[in-house]
Design an enzyme around this catalytic site. Sequence first.
Site, PDB file in Angstrom:
ATOM      1  CG  HIS A  12      -0.245   0.295   2.508  1.00 57.75           C
ATOM      2  ND1 HIS A  12       0.607  -0.624   3.099  1.00 57.75           N
ATOM      3  CD2 HIS A  12      -0.234   1.381   3.309  1.00 57.75           C
ATOM      4  CE1 HIS A  12       1.081  -0.108   4.214  1.00 57.75           C
ATOM      5  NE2 HIS A  12       0.611   1.106   4.377  1.00 57.75           N
ATOM      6  N   GLY A  14       3.518   1.780  -1.944  1.00 54.82           N
ATOM      7  CA  GLY A  14       4.151   1.973  -3.249  1.00 54.82           C
ATOM      8  C   GLY A  14       3.291   2.809  -4.183  1.00 54.82           C
ATOM      9  CE1 TYR A 137       8.540  -6.464 -13.723  1.00 53.83           C
ATOM     10  CE2 TYR A 137       8.948  -6.537 -11.364  1.00 53.83           C
ATOM     11  CZ  TYR A 137       8.155  -6.163 -12.430  1.00 53.83           C
ATOM     12  OH  TYR A 137       6.960  -5.519 -12.209  1.00 53.83           O
ATOM     13  N   PRO A 164      -0.379  -4.227 -16.570  1.00 53.16           N
ATOM     14  CG  PRO A 164      -0.169  -3.425 -14.388  1.00 53.16           C
ATOM     15  CD  PRO A 164      -0.025  -4.654 -15.210  1.00 53.16           C
ATOM     16  CD1 TRP A 203      20.819   7.946 -18.336  1.00 53.73           C
ATOM     17  CD2 TRP A 203      19.651   6.206 -17.523  1.00 53.73           C
ATOM     18  NE1 TRP A 203      20.970   7.931 -16.973  1.00 53.73           N
ATOM     19  CE2 TRP A 203      20.290   6.876 -16.443  1.00 53.73           C
ATOM     20  CE3 TRP A 203      18.868   5.081 -17.246  1.00 53.73           C
ATOM     21  CZ2 TRP A 203      20.150   6.457 -15.123  1.00 53.73           C
ATOM     22  CZ3 TRP A 203      18.720   4.654 -15.928  1.00 53.73           C
ATOM     23  CH2 TRP A 203      19.365   5.343 -14.875  1.00 53.73           C
ATOM     24  NE  ARG A 210      10.216   1.426 -22.307  1.00 54.88           N
ATOM     25  CZ  ARG A 210      10.966   0.949 -23.297  1.00 54.88           C
ATOM     26  NH1 ARG A 210      10.548   1.052 -24.555  1.00 54.88           N
ATOM     27  NH2 ARG A 210      12.124   0.358 -23.045  1.00 54.88           N
ATOM     28  CG  ASP A 270      18.060   2.857 -26.753  1.00 54.57           C
ATOM     29  OD1 ASP A 270      18.300   2.917 -27.980  1.00 54.57           O
ATOM     30  OD2 ASP A 270      18.125   3.839 -25.996  1.00 54.57           O
TER      31      ASP A 270
HETATM   32  O1  GFB Z   1      11.481   3.440 -17.557  1.00 52.64           O
HETATM   33  P1  GFB Z   1      12.722   2.646 -17.795  1.00 52.64           P
HETATM   34  O2  GFB Z   1      13.788   2.689 -16.740  1.00 52.64           O
HETATM   35  O3  GFB Z   1      12.346   1.133 -17.977  1.00 52.64           O
HETATM   36  O4  GFB Z   1      13.406   3.100 -19.196  1.00 52.64           O
HETATM   37  P2  GFB Z   1      11.779   0.277 -19.192  1.00 52.64           P
HETATM   38  C1  GFB Z   1      12.630   3.417 -20.305  1.00 52.64           C
HETATM   39  C2  GFB Z   1      13.530   4.017 -21.369  1.00 52.64           C
HETATM   40  O5  GFB Z   1      13.896   5.344 -20.938  1.00 52.64           O
HETATM   41  C3  GFB Z   1      14.859   3.257 -21.575  1.00 52.64           C
HETATM   42  C4  GFB Z   1      15.295   5.508 -21.080  1.00 52.64           C
HETATM   43  O6  GFB Z   1      15.157   3.275 -22.936  1.00 52.64           O
HETATM   44  C5  GFB Z   1      15.856   4.118 -20.809  1.00 52.64           C
HETATM   45  O7  GFB Z   1      17.182   4.001 -21.296  1.00 52.64           O
HETATM   46  N1  GFB Z   1      15.775   6.550 -20.167  1.00 52.64           N
HETATM   47  C6  GFB Z   1      16.282   7.746 -20.573  1.00 52.64           C
HETATM   48  C7  GFB Z   1      15.818   6.499 -18.828  1.00 52.64           C
HETATM   49  N2  GFB Z   1      16.688   8.469 -19.515  1.00 52.64           N
HETATM   50  C8  GFB Z   1      16.403   7.706 -18.405  1.00 52.64           C
HETATM   51  C9  GFB Z   1      16.600   7.933 -17.013  1.00 52.64           C
HETATM   52  O8  GFB Z   1      17.129   8.966 -16.565  1.00 52.64           O
HETATM   53  N3  GFB Z   1      16.159   6.954 -16.164  1.00 52.64           N
HETATM   54  C10 GFB Z   1      15.585   5.810 -16.626  1.00 52.64           C
HETATM   55  N4  GFB Z   1      15.166   4.872 -15.735  1.00 52.64           N
HETATM   56  N5  GFB Z   1      15.400   5.535 -17.965  1.00 52.64           N
HETATM   57  C11 GFB Z   1      11.161  -1.319 -17.231  1.00 52.64           C
HETATM   58  C12 GFB Z   1      11.574  -2.688 -16.720  1.00 52.64           C
HETATM   59  O9  GFB Z   1      11.703  -1.158 -18.536  1.00 52.64           O
HETATM   60  O10 GFB Z   1       9.751  -1.238 -17.366  1.00 52.64           O
HETATM   61  C13 GFB Z   1      10.944  -2.953 -15.397  1.00 52.64           C
HETATM   62  O11 GFB Z   1      12.993  -2.725 -16.610  1.00 52.64           O
HETATM   63  C14 GFB Z   1       9.470  -2.549 -15.345  1.00 52.64           C
HETATM   64  O12 GFB Z   1      11.053  -4.338 -15.112  1.00 52.64           O
HETATM   65  C15 GFB Z   1       9.148  -1.293 -16.095  1.00 52.64           C
HETATM   66  O13 GFB Z   1       8.693  -3.574 -15.820  1.00 52.64           O
HETATM   67  C16 GFB Z   1       7.652  -1.113 -16.257  1.00 52.64           C
HETATM   68  O14 GFB Z   1      10.417   0.740 -19.562  1.00 52.64           O
HETATM   69  O15 GFB Z   1      12.801   0.194 -20.277  1.00 52.64           O
END
Ligand code: GFB
Length: 314
Positions: A12, A14, A137, A164, A203, A210, A270
């Site tokens: 709860h 999160g 995961y 989701p 990054w 997305r 990526d």
């Molecule tokens: O949201 P994110 O970390 O996870 O990254 P995923 C989405 C995209 O955004 C990747 C880019 O291509 C990252 O390289 N990105 C750009 C960044 N800048 C950043 C930054 O500053 N931080 C982060 N975190 N990303 C996750 C899964 O994948 O999706 C998990 O690894 C989970 O298990 C989640 O299920 C919903 O969308 O790529």
Amino acid sequence: MHRNAKIYVAGHRGLVGSALVRALDRQGYKQIITRSKAQLDLRDAQAVDRFFEQEKPDYVFLAAAKVGGIAANDAYPADFIRDNLMIQTHVIEAAYRHQVQKLLFLGSTCIYPKLAPQPLQEHYLLTGELEATNEAYAIAKIAGIKMCQAYNRQYGTRFISAMPTNLYGPNDDFDLQASHVLPALIRKIDEAKELNTNVVEIWGSGAPRREFLYVDDLADACIFLMRFYEENDIINIGVGEDISIKDLALLIGEVVGYAGQFSFNKERPDGTPRKLVNVSKLTALGWKAETSLKAGIQATYDWYRQHRAGAAAR
Ligand code: GFB
């Protein structure tokens, strides 16, 4: 699900769990049961069984999980597979042993095959290679889905599973190493504006796409499914459109009021090129997301500004 039903929301505190508590409260459900990690470690099978014995919940939203962005998943695969397998196994088994009427398990669209055709349909699960950065995961979450389906077949339980898409909203994790892209970019862009620096690092290439669902919409969808969905198959929850990471950064910059530049760090992965879900199954049932991406980013940014110190420290 009647208004006086005993409803346990696991996780709860999160992003998803806190939105579920808000939505259940808003919709007039009176008996919402929660336990913090300190009060109940879901990795401890005996403690979980004792809790279910005492509380005998009628419904369970299993929103507790070890989650994180691409960097966290890539760095800590053992933590992600172990903690998620333990948490979900203990809660699903206890829900069966203590006659829970219905349980909702949460998968994620990142557990579909990395290069599955888009938009992702529910039957694409397990039809191809997983994305390497979050395979641990994904395997855990797929096991949770299969466990719910196996219990339904063998014991006649009503344990449903939803998928989701990428989520965001108030109470998200804004830690720059552990978080997902949207909260990370809100924090980085806000800090760049505050510090008057002229460049924010993104990054990867910025090309991946997305789909983003505002967490209060997700919570609404979960309650809708708990009330009306009885099938054994998984069901996608999303908005049905996506955006490139580069355009997401520009949109967040617009909301924050940042006029600087963006750089792209190709050293960072990526991940999956795209993971847009087909939402026709849920749409046909009568549910649609309401919050636009810009409105959701604005609401999330407002929350972040009010909680900046705490959120960043998480
Ligand atoms: O949201 P994110 O970390 O996870 O990254 P995923 C989405 C995209 O955004 C990747 C880019 O291509 C990252 O390289 N990105 C750009 C960044 N800048 C950043 C930054 O500053 N931080 C982060 N975190 N990303 C996750 C899964 O994948 O999706 C998990 O690894 C989970 O298990 C989640 O299920 C919903 O969308 O790529």
